[in-house]
Write a protein that holds these residues in place. Structure first.
Motif, short mmCIF file in Angstrom:
data_model
loop_
_atom_site.label_atom_id
_atom_site.label_comp_id
_atom_site.label_asym_id
_atom_site.label_seq_id
_atom_site.Cartn_x
_atom_site.Cartn_y
_atom_site.Cartn_z
N SER A 50 -2.87 -6.84 -15.52
CA SER A 50 -1.69 -6.87 -14.64
C SER A 50 -1.62 -8.20 -13.92
CB SER A 50 -1.72 -5.72 -13.61
OG SER A 50 -2.81 -5.88 -12.73
N THR A 51 -0.40 -8.58 -13.59
CA THR A 51 -0.17 -9.79 -12.81
C THR A 51 0.93 -9.51 -11.80
OG1 THR A 51 -0.70 -11.19 -14.72
CG2 THR A 51 0.40 -12.25 -12.88
N VAL A 52 0.67 -9.84 -10.54
CA VAL A 52 1.66 -9.70 -9.48
C VAL A 52 1.95 -11.08 -8.91
CG1 VAL A 52 2.13 -8.73 -7.19
CG2 VAL A 52 0.93 -7.36 -8.91
N ILE A 53 3.23 -11.39 -8.75
CA ILE A 53 3.63 -12.68 -8.18
C ILE A 53 4.49 -12.42 -6.96
CG2 ILE A 53 4.86 -14.85 -8.59
CD1 ILE A 53 4.18 -14.51 -11.56
N VAL A 54 4.15 -13.07 -5.85
CA VAL A 54 4.87 -12.88 -4.60
C VAL A 54 5.21 -14.24 -4.00
CG1 VAL A 54 3.78 -10.65 -4.10
CG2 VAL A 54 2.72 -12.76 -3.24
N ASN A 55 6.14 -14.24 -3.07
CA ASN A 55 6.44 -15.44 -2.30
C ASN A 55 5.19 -15.85 -1.52
OD1 ASN A 55 7.44 -16.42 0.66
ND2 ASN A 55 8.74 -17.26 -0.95
N ASP A 56 5.03 -17.16 -1.30
CA ASP A 56 3.78 -17.65 -0.71
C ASP A 56 3.53 -17.18 0.71
OD1 ASP A 56 5.92 -19.27 0.09
OD2 ASP A 56 4.71 -21.08 0.25
N TYR A 57 4.57 -16.74 1.43
CA TYR A 57 4.34 -16.27 2.79
C TYR A 57 4.11 -14.77 2.88
CZ TYR A 57 4.03 -20.36 5.57
OH TYR A 57 3.55 -21.51 6.14
N ILE A 93 -3.17 -11.78 -8.67
CA ILE A 93 -2.06 -11.79 -7.72
C ILE A 93 -1.90 -13.24 -7.27
CG2 ILE A 93 -3.59 -11.03 -5.84
CD1 ILE A 93 -1.02 -9.82 -4.54
N LEU A 94 -0.70 -13.76 -7.47
CA LEU A 94 -0.42 -15.17 -7.22
C LEU A 94 0.71 -15.29 -6.22
CD1 LEU A 94 -0.42 -16.40 -10.93
CD2 LEU A 94 -2.37 -16.39 -9.35
N ALA A 95 0.54 -16.15 -5.23
CA ALA A 95 1.58 -16.43 -4.25
C ALA A 95 2.16 -17.80 -4.57
CB ALA A 95 0.99 -16.42 -2.84
N ILE A 96 3.48 -17.88 -4.66
CA ILE A 96 4.10 -19.14 -5.06
C ILE A 96 5.14 -19.57 -4.04
CG2 ILE A 96 3.74 -18.57 -7.50
CD1 ILE A 96 6.89 -18.34 -7.57
N ALA A 114 -4.84 -7.13 -2.52
CA ALA A 114 -5.57 -6.67 -3.70
C ALA A 114 -6.44 -5.45 -3.39
CB ALA A 114 -6.44 -7.80 -4.26
N SER A 115 -7.09 -5.44 -2.23
CA SER A 115 -8.06 -4.39 -1.92
C SER A 115 -7.47 -3.22 -1.15
CB SER A 115 -9.22 -4.99 -1.11
OG SER A 115 -9.95 -5.91 -1.88
N ASN A 116 -6.37 -3.47 -0.42
CA ASN A 116 -5.80 -2.43 0.43
C ASN A 116 -4.28 -2.43 0.29
OD1 ASN A 116 -5.80 -0.36 2.31
ND2 ASN A 116 -5.92 -1.72 4.08
N GLY A 117 -3.84 -2.49 -0.96
CA GLY A 117 -2.42 -2.65 -1.23
C GLY A 117 -1.54 -1.53 -0.73
N ARG A 118 -2.06 -0.32 -0.62
CA ARG A 118 -1.24 0.82 -0.18
C ARG A 118 -0.80 0.71 1.28
NH1 ARG A 118 -1.26 4.75 -4.02
NH2 ARG A 118 -2.93 4.65 -5.60
N LYS A 119 -1.46 -0.16 2.01
CA LYS A 119 -1.10 -0.36 3.42
C LYS A 119 0.22 -1.12 3.57
CE LYS A 119 -3.08 -2.61 7.55
NZ LYS A 119 -4.28 -3.31 8.07
N PHE A 120 0.58 -1.90 2.53
CA PHE A 120 1.71 -2.81 2.64
C PHE A 120 2.84 -2.42 1.69
CE2 PHE A 120 -2.15 -5.21 3.63
CZ PHE A 120 -1.84 -5.74 4.88
#
Length: 335
Positions: free
Chosen positions: A98-105, A64-67, A318-324
């Motif tokens: 798998s790879t997830v990419i999200v905005n850095d904030y 999981i990468l924040a950019i 990564a560990s508690n993704g269902r919360k968000f």
């Protein structure tokens, strides 16, 4: 969603920070900081980072990468660097499932959900208010912002491009500064003034106004140092103006999202100028939002002082993704 170990990355316009989460619920482990300009693409930087993890470290199985950029397609160009980030390509380069990419904030917002008091320095005397929305933002190489909004049993993370909204002067002095300010693509935006390059632009404009002569920009770190040790009166005035503008924008975003549980400031600049934020007109600018000034006085503001705050958020995702609930680019290996 993620197979462990998980590669995590916080990729900005200047630096990329990489780490590993060895198992679900484990704390993130920083592997290295890589200068963005020293690598032609993200895979090169990841390869260099993983080489520093040690021969005994198991390879990552997902990422999981924040950019620092708008996540709006399969290939994402960083706003303030030349990299193009593609989740499928990175997965192929490192054999990831798998790879997830999200905005850095996005991860900064996720980390704010359970931020520890010792990781936050309050600006003002407002006690924390639980249960409401929160905003995280930060001036650094650019300007990022996101909101954390309670939604049923989840926390929705709303990415923004608030740094690219327009900002104007609020008094006669600022109007003079605005006339002297360097524009970016013929605009003065939040990021034009509230960022590292923005600090240099503000200093040049303030010096121009006070001396009547155009001034060259100097390094933002030099502006900060000269302002903090009072060796340059223009730098002192610039930091105070920067703090007031930051307070105004923080207040605008607090109103936009009704962030009654607080506005948290990250980025590389705010922790260095804490004294200026505390002693300047930051809170006054934040609260001066009639007809809602009374509400604004009750909204806490603080500076995130933990190093690499995005890492805690990436670990939570990564560990508690269902919360968000959040937007991102997701690639998974076909079954």
């Amino acid at each position: 969603m993620f197979e462990f170990p998980v590669l995590i990355g916080d990729i900005g316009g200047t630096n990329a920070r990489f780490g590993l989460i060895d198992r679900q619920g484990a704390k993130p482990r920083l592997v290295s900081h890589e200068a963005t300009a020293r690598h032609p693409d993200p895979s090169s930087a990841i390869r260099a980072s993983l080489a520093k993890a040690g021969d005994g470290a198991p390879p990552p199985r997902s990422a999981i990468l924040a950019i620092a950029g708008r996540v709006d397609g399969p290939e994402i160009r960083l706003t303030n660097a030349d990299w193009v980030v593609c989740g499928e390509r990175i997965a192929g380069d490192f054999g990831l499932s798998s790879t997830v990419i999200v905005n850095d904030y996005v991860p900064v917002a996720a980390g704010a959900a359970d931020i520890e008091p010792h990781d936050l320095t309050p600006v003002g005397r407002c006690p924390p208010v639980p249960g409401g929305a929160r905003v995280v933002l930060g001036p650094g190489t650019g300007f990022g912002a996101a909101a954390l909004v309670p939604y049923s049993a989840h926390l929705a993370i709303v990415s923004t491009e608030a740094g690219h909204t327009d900002i104007g002067p609020a008094d006669a002095f600022e109007e003079k500064v605005w006339h002297a300010l360097e524009r970016v693509e013929d605009r003065i935006t939040v990021e034009t003034v509230l960022s590292g390059p923005g600090l240099a632009r503000l200093h040049a404009a303030v010096a121009h106004v006070r001396t009547g002569r155009p001034h060259e920009k100097i390094d933002p770190a030099a502006v900060t140092e000269a302002g903090l040790n009072a060796s340059d009166p223009h730098a002192v005035e610039t930091l105070a103006l920067f703090a007031r503008l930051l307070g105004r924008v923080c207040g605008d975003l607090a109103l936009t999202f009704l962030a009654t549980s607080g506005v948290y400031i990250g980025g590389g600049i705010a922790p260095r100028i804490l004294r200026v934020l505390e002693q300047s007109g930051f809170r006054d600018a934040f609260e001066r939002k009639a007809p809602f000034a009374a509400m604004m006085r009750d909204i806490p503001t603080g500076v995130i002082t933990v190093q690499d705050p995005a890492f805690n958020g990436l670990s939570a995702l990564a560990s508690n993704g269902r919360k968000f609930v959040y937007h991102g680019q997701v690639w998974r290996r076909p079954a």
